[in-house]
Design an enzyme around this catalytic site. Structure first.
Site, PDB file in Angstrom:
ATOM      1  N   GLU A  39       0.836  -1.193   0.000  1.00  0.00           N
ATOM      2  CA  GLU A  39       0.000   0.000   0.000  1.00  0.00           C
ATOM      3  C   GLU A  39       0.878   1.254   0.000  1.00  0.00           C
ATOM      4  O   GLU A  39       0.605   2.226  -0.703  1.00  0.00           O
ATOM      5  CB  GLU A  39      -0.908  -0.052   1.248  1.00  0.00           C
ATOM      6  CG  GLU A  39      -1.898   1.073   1.385  1.00  0.00           C
ATOM      7  CD  GLU A  39      -2.895   1.134   0.239  1.00  0.00           C
ATOM      8  OE1 GLU A  39      -3.047   0.111  -0.460  1.00  0.00           O
ATOM      9  OE2 GLU A  39      -3.482   2.207   0.035  1.00  0.00           O
ATOM     10  N   TYR A  40       1.947   1.194   0.797  1.00  0.00           N
ATOM     11  CA  TYR A  40       2.895   2.301   0.828  1.00  0.00           C
ATOM     12  C   TYR A  40       3.495   2.509  -0.564  1.00  0.00           C
ATOM     13  O   TYR A  40       3.565   3.625  -1.073  1.00  0.00           O
ATOM     14  CB  TYR A  40       3.998   2.003   1.851  1.00  0.00           C
ATOM     15  CG  TYR A  40       5.084   3.041   1.903  1.00  0.00           C
ATOM     16  CD1 TYR A  40       4.973   4.135   2.753  1.00  0.00           C
ATOM     17  CD2 TYR A  40       6.215   2.945   1.097  1.00  0.00           C
ATOM     18  CE1 TYR A  40       5.957   5.108   2.794  1.00  0.00           C
ATOM     19  CE2 TYR A  40       7.198   3.907   1.121  1.00  0.00           C
ATOM     20  CZ  TYR A  40       7.069   4.983   1.976  1.00  0.00           C
ATOM     21  OH  TYR A  40       8.046   5.945   2.006  1.00  0.00           O
TER      22      TYR A  40
ATOM     23  N   SER B   1      32.819  21.716  19.915  1.00  0.00           N
ATOM     24  CA  SER B   1      33.011  20.371  20.448  1.00  0.00           C
ATOM     25  C   SER B   1      32.729  20.439  21.938  1.00  0.00           C
ATOM     26  O   SER B   1      32.250  21.449  22.450  1.00  0.00           O
ATOM     27  CB  SER B   1      34.402  19.858  20.132  1.00  0.00           C
ATOM     28  OG  SER B   1      35.324  20.638  20.829  1.00  0.00           O
TER      29      SER B   1
ATOM     30  N   GLU C 105      22.143  12.850  28.654  1.00  0.00           N
ATOM     31  CA  GLU C 105      21.747  12.066  27.481  1.00  0.00           C
ATOM     32  C   GLU C 105      22.908  11.198  27.030  1.00  0.00           C
ATOM     33  O   GLU C 105      23.969  11.204  27.638  1.00  0.00           O
ATOM     34  CB  GLU C 105      21.268  13.009  26.370  1.00  0.00           C
ATOM     35  CG  GLU C 105      22.305  14.017  25.941  1.00  0.00           C
ATOM     36  CD  GLU C 105      21.689  15.246  25.263  1.00  0.00           C
ATOM     37  OE1 GLU C 105      20.646  15.737  25.724  1.00  0.00           O
ATOM     38  OE2 GLU C 105      22.281  15.704  24.272  1.00  0.00           O
TER      39      GLU C 105
ATOM     40  N   LYS D   6      25.969   9.846  24.536  1.00  0.00           N
ATOM     41  CA  LYS D   6      26.920  10.382  23.560  1.00  0.00           C
ATOM     42  C   LYS D   6      26.972   9.401  22.397  1.00  0.00           C
ATOM     43  O   LYS D   6      27.547   8.321  22.493  1.00  0.00           O
ATOM     44  CB  LYS D   6      28.300  10.565  24.173  1.00  0.00           C
ATOM     45  CG  LYS D   6      29.253  11.283  23.235  1.00  0.00           C
ATOM     46  CD  LYS D   6      30.472  11.815  23.947  1.00  0.00           C
ATOM     47  CE  LYS D   6      31.294  12.744  23.074  1.00  0.00           C
ATOM     48  NZ  LYS D   6      31.727  12.133  21.833  1.00  0.00           N
TER      49      LYS D   6
ATOM     50  N   ARG E 286      30.215  18.840  10.346  1.00  0.00           N
ATOM     51  CA  ARG E 286      30.792  19.819  11.239  1.00  0.00           C
ATOM     52  C   ARG E 286      32.049  20.451  10.651  1.00  0.00           C
ATOM     53  O   ARG E 286      32.312  21.628  10.824  1.00  0.00           O
ATOM     54  CB  ARG E 286      31.129  19.138  12.561  1.00  0.00           C
ATOM     55  CG  ARG E 286      31.470  20.119  13.618  1.00  0.00           C
ATOM     56  CD  ARG E 286      31.666  19.423  14.928  1.00  0.00           C
ATOM     57  NE  ARG E 286      33.077  19.166  15.105  1.00  0.00           N
ATOM     58  CZ  ARG E 286      33.690  19.181  16.269  1.00  0.00           C
ATOM     59  NH1 ARG E 286      33.001  19.365  17.367  1.00  0.00           N
ATOM     60  NH2 ARG E 286      34.960  18.969  16.356  1.00  0.00           N
TER      61      ARG E 286
ATOM     62  N   LYS F 296      24.441  18.206  30.487  1.00  0.00           N
ATOM     63  CA  LYS F 296      24.275  19.611  30.095  1.00  0.00           C
ATOM     64  C   LYS F 296      23.501  20.354  31.162  1.00  0.00           C
ATOM     65  O   LYS F 296      22.543  19.802  31.718  1.00  0.00           O
ATOM     66  CB  LYS F 296      23.513  19.707  28.759  1.00  0.00           C
ATOM     67  CG  LYS F 296      24.263  19.089  27.593  1.00  0.00           C
ATOM     68  CD  LYS F 296      23.427  19.003  26.322  1.00  0.00           C
ATOM     69  CE  LYS F 296      24.256  18.298  25.245  1.00  0.00           C
ATOM     70  NZ  LYS F 296      23.487  18.015  24.032  1.00  0.00           N
TER      71      LYS F 296
ATOM     72  N   LYS G 291      32.945   9.632  29.553  1.00  0.00           N
ATOM     73  CA  LYS G 291      33.151   8.459  28.690  1.00  0.00           C
ATOM     74  C   LYS G 291      33.028   7.131  29.424  1.00  0.00           C
ATOM     75  O   LYS G 291      33.182   7.062  30.642  1.00  0.00           O
ATOM     76  CB  LYS G 291      34.547   8.552  28.076  1.00  0.00           C
ATOM     77  CG  LYS G 291      34.689   9.721  27.131  1.00  0.00           C
ATOM     78  CD  LYS G 291      34.945   9.212  25.752  1.00  0.00           C
ATOM     79  CE  LYS G 291      35.233  10.368  24.821  1.00  0.00           C
ATOM     80  NZ  LYS G 291      35.646   9.932  23.520  1.00  0.00           N
TER      81      LYS G 291
ATOM     82  N   CYS H 210      37.382 -34.118  13.635  1.00  0.00           N
ATOM     83  CA  CYS H 210      37.077 -35.500  13.265  1.00  0.00           C
ATOM     84  C   CYS H 210      37.944 -36.044  12.146  1.00  0.00           C
ATOM     85  O   CYS H 210      37.834 -37.225  11.803  1.00  0.00           O
ATOM     86  CB  CYS H 210      35.603 -35.635  12.891  1.00  0.00           C
ATOM     87  SG  CYS H 210      35.214 -34.911  11.287  1.00  0.00           S
TER      88      CYS H 210
HETATM   89  S1  IVH Z   1      26.416  18.395  22.385  1.00  0.00           S
HETATM   90  C1  IVH Z   1      28.089  22.530  22.358  1.00  0.00           C
HETATM   91  N1  IVH Z   1      25.329  16.040  22.724  1.00  0.00           N
HETATM   92  O1  IVH Z   1      30.176  14.616  20.400  1.00  0.00           O
HETATM   93  C2  IVH Z   1      27.850  21.091  22.523  1.00  0.00           C
HETATM   94  N2  IVH Z   1      27.254  16.177  21.344  1.00  0.00           N
HETATM   95  O2  IVH Z   1      32.583  17.003  20.835  1.00  0.00           O
HETATM   96  C3  IVH Z   1      27.759  20.397  21.237  1.00  0.00           C
HETATM   97  N3  IVH Z   1      27.931  14.037  20.357  1.00  0.00           N
HETATM   98  O3  IVH Z   1      30.985  16.141  17.565  1.00  0.00           O
HETATM   99  C4  IVH Z   1      27.687  18.931  21.308  1.00  0.00           C
HETATM  100  N4  IVH Z   1      26.331  12.827  21.245  1.00  0.00           N
HETATM  101  O4  IVH Z   1      28.775  15.060  17.380  1.00  0.00           O
HETATM  102  C5  IVH Z   1      26.327  16.730  22.146  1.00  0.00           C
HETATM  103  N5  IVH Z   1      24.222  14.019  23.098  1.00  0.00           N
HETATM  104  C6  IVH Z   1      25.220  14.712  22.514  1.00  0.00           C
HETATM  105  C7  IVH Z   1      26.170  14.103  21.678  1.00  0.00           C
HETATM  106  C8  IVH Z   1      27.188  14.868  21.108  1.00  0.00           C
HETATM  107  C9  IVH Z   1      27.383  12.807  20.453  1.00  0.00           C
HETATM  108  C10 IVH Z   1      29.135  14.338  19.558  1.00  0.00           C
HETATM  109  C11 IVH Z   1      28.984  15.521  18.674  1.00  0.00           C
HETATM  110  C12 IVH Z   1      30.263  16.268  18.744  1.00  0.00           C
HETATM  111  C13 IVH Z   1      30.997  15.589  19.832  1.00  0.00           C
HETATM  112  C14 IVH Z   1      31.309  16.583  20.916  1.00  0.00           C
END
Ligand code: IVH
Length: 684
Positions: A36-37, A83, A120, A122, A143, A298, A322, A423
């Site tokens: 259908e899609y 970053s 959140e 990473k 970026r 954050k 990390k 075997c």
């Molecule tokens: S915030 C000003 N949130 O990590 C803050 N970055 O160096 C901007 N990344 O290249 C980044 N998950 O691509 C943020 N939940 C998250 C992230 C995240 C992955 C990456 C991002 C960036 C690097 C930070």
């Protein structure tokens, strides 16, 4: 159609298609069948092709990707893409250090209330800026160096979870959404398995998969890679009424616009909330559907973020915390092979022990000879080992720079293992197959052991306690040979085994007894028929309802089962043609293994069951997909070419050679009305 109606129809189709995209790709809950899609999609494609003036960049038809590029254009970011500082301390104290710094910068006293944070994941992929103007995606950029990135709009459009138009009535004039393009682990594994089978290059890891795909100059290549996206912030924003004033409310607002936002996030007060999140995610990291390399904290309020500001290129209001890495370097001490249930010889690298992804790894799979050749892994090499999720550790690449001098020879399975190490039977590699196999069959103890382990497995007969150590002993001592022997085990025999206390012997016997009551689907799966996985076993059980019917089925009967193709059908017929297999099945039933049986779907299927139809030409009202579905729903099978085995040919306008062939062979030919008449009989 008058042009206003046309525009309304096109707009409606786009909205519908995007709604279904979201349901399918983001929510994983399709609302309509694929056919259908496809019909909606094709209708839109046709209208746009007939009326080029109606084409727009936010149309879902634009997701298929345009022409290959020579190079990416540069994009200057309206707001630099920063970053983020990394907290090197992987312990909980990392969160405390961040909170202490934030409080100090904000001039808060110990007696002041805690700061609200948002935490959140990473994501491990590639950072992307999505620029929406008046709700329409106009540009996507990497970026780059933070100031200037690359225009990857064409490739980004192929990612189905990324909306081409924001949902909602009053989109901001400009809204730049920032986030990460990533690849889910299951998508990565599936893609690589497919590539491996086809003898094509595999992706090193999901991160490279995501980054490499976005940097593809040919969008058609990018479109083949299964990519996903999560938003985590904003770039330039203009004219957003009622813009939220916290980070968490911003992500909620983006989610409401159908921008994908990860659900694994919290907001909460002080370091304690961050530590709880960090520990919770650390415990569940392996179960997440994608790789992460840490969590991000954050400051939640934007006014406080502004107050905190930046140091060089990094905000003071955010930090990455990390987890231990999922890839590490180590050396290959040797390459051995493991013999699997089907006799496949899997090369395994024995490694100098290395701590990766939270465990010490000493072995890693090399998959097959093609992969060894492509990665050129040799004994003595320094290699990158990866262990992510519950996936078996694998060698992803050799670091050729660090190869010993003189270079060790290349590894070749057939040369090193002309006969099976288990075997002594010959090892062969069949034409067109990626794997080398032992020809010993059930004579080979490794295959026998694996077959037994599979039989006892959780998703098969579920005999708790019958693990590999025990199966090794039982087979090596000649106590069991086939699955049926499991049901003849006695307490006295078990008592003599290593690490088998009286209590565990009793538990095992109880588990064996309990496994006798099972389902037909589990039993079929447990038999370990080649190419019959859990889903196929379930389909077979549902279709036939009773084991005897499955045993008696010929290839044509099997082809009528959903998703069963010629290879699976052949494996099943071959399996039940072997007398020793039938003997084992008989013994299992005699030992009391039983399941409820039913009449299956056969009786309820329509009059087309067992019939093969061929569609040709254009039918007046039914699309090909719909016709096919209706035929299949009535039990029929739709084939691509006409042969003596064809029961009906359904011919529409401009039918060609298939119609001629049908006439030549004297096959019954029907038009659409004839087909519908046939189908209506089945539903009476
Ligand atoms: S915030 C000003 N949130 O990590 C803050 N970055 O160096 C901007 N990344 O290249 C980044 N998950 O691509 C943020 N939940 C998250 C992230 C995240 C992955 C990456 C991002 C960036 C690097 C930070």
């Amino acid at each position: 159609m008058p042009s206003s109606d046309l525009l309304a129809r096109v707009t409606k189709l786009r909205q519908e298609i995007e709604r279904h995209n979201h349901a399918y790709y983001v929510l994983d809950q399709p609302l309509i069948p694929d056919a259908e899609y496809d019909r909606l999609f094709r209708e839109l494609q046709t209208l746009e092709a007939e009326h080029p003036g109606l084409a727009t960049p936010d149309s879902p038809t634009q997701r298929v990707g345009g022409k290959p590029l020579d190079a990416f254009a540069s994009v200057r970011h309206a707001v630099p893409m920063l970053s983020i500082r990394t907290e090197t301390d992987t312990e909980a104290s990392g969160a405390q250090a961040f909170d202490a710094r934030v409080r100090k910068e904000l001039g808060l006293a110990d007696s002041d209330p805690p700061v609200d944070y948002s935490a959140e994941l990473k994501f491990d992929g590639l950072a992307i800026n999505l620029r929406y103007e008046h709700g329409v995606l106009v540009q996507a950029a990497t970026r780059g160096d933070g100031e200037t990135g690359e225009d990857v709009t064409q490739n980004i459009r192929t990612i189905h979870v990324i909306p081409l138009r924001l949902s909602g009535h009053l989109p901001p004039d400009v809204l730049e959404v920032r986030g990460e393009v990533y690849m889910r682990r299951d998508d990565f594994e599936r893609y690589n398995a497919k590539q491996r089978e086809a003898g094509k290059p595999t992706l090193v890891n999901p991160r490279n998969g995501a980054a490499g795909s976005i940097r593809q100059l040919d969008p058609a290549m990018a479109a083949q890679r299964p990519l996903s996206f999560f938003a985590y912030g904003l770039g330039e924003v203009r004219g957003w009424e009622d813009a939220p004033d916290t980070h968490s409310a911003t992500l909620d607002a983006l989610a409401a616009m159908r921008v994908p936002v990860c659900g694994e996030r919290i907001t909460g007060p002080g370091a304690a909330a961050l530590i709880a999140f960090h520990d919770d995610i650390a415990a569940r990291r392996d179960q997440l559907p994608f790789d992460i390399d840490g969590v991000v904290y954050k400051v939640n309020r934007f006014d406080l973020q502004r107050e905190l500001g930046f140091v060089t290129r990094e905000p003071r209001w955010a930090v990455a915390h990390k987890y231990p890495a999922q890839e590490q370097l180590t050396t290959v001490l040797g390459i051995e092979v493991q013999v699997g249930r089907t006799g496949a010889l899997t090369p395994v690298a024995r490694l100098a022990p290395v701590f990766v992804g939270g465990v010490t790894v000493t072995n890693a799979t090399l998959h097959n000879q093609d992969e060894i050749d492509r990665k050129d892994v040799r004994v003595g090499d320094t290699v990158i080992v990866r262990r992510a999720g519950d996936v078996i550790p694998e060698v992803v690449a050799a670091v050729v720079d660090r190869r010993p001098d003189p270079a060790p020879p290349r590894f070749n399975i057939l040369q090193s293992y002309p006969v099976c190490p288990e075997c002594g039977s010959h090892v062969v590699r069949l034409d067109g197959e990626a794997v080398a196999r032992c020809t010993g069959g059930l004579y080979c103890p490794a295959q026998r052991k694996q077959a037994l382990l599979h039989f006892a497995g959780r998703r098969a007969m579920d005999i708790e306690g019958l693990g590999d150590k025990l199966v090794d002993q039982l087979v090596d001592r000649g106590l069991i040979r086939t699955p049926a022997d499991i049901y003849g085990l006695r307490q006295a025999e078990l008592a003599g085994l290593e690490r088998m206390a009286e209590k565990s012997a009793a538990n095992l016997l109880a588990a064996i007894e309990a496994s006798k009551t099972t389902t037909l689907a589990r039993f079929i799966f447990a038999l370990g028929i080649r190419n019959v996985g859990e889903a196929t076993a379930r389909d077979l059980a549902q279709h036939f309802g009773a084991l005897d019917k499955l045993v008696a089925a010929n290839e044509a009967d099997l082809l009528a089962v959903r998703d069963v193709g010629p290879i699976v059908a052949q494996s099943i017929v071959q399996f039940f043609a072997e007398s020793h297999n039938l003997e084992v099945v008989g013994k299992l039933r005699a030992a009391g293994v039983h399941w409820p049986e039913s009449t299956g779907l056969q009786q309820s299927a329509g009059i087309l069951t067992g019939r093969t139809l061929v569609l040709t030409g254009t039918l007046p009202t039914l699309t090909r997909d719909v016709a096919k579905e209706r035929i299949e729903a009535a039990g029929g099978k739709v084939a691509g070419s006409v042969s003596k085995k064809t029961d009906y040919v359904i011919a529409g306008a401009e039918a060609g050679s298939k119609l001629a062939k049908a006439q030549e062979l004297g096959v019954t030919i029907l038009d659409e009305a004839g087909l519908l008449a046939l189908l209506s009989k089945t539903t009476e």
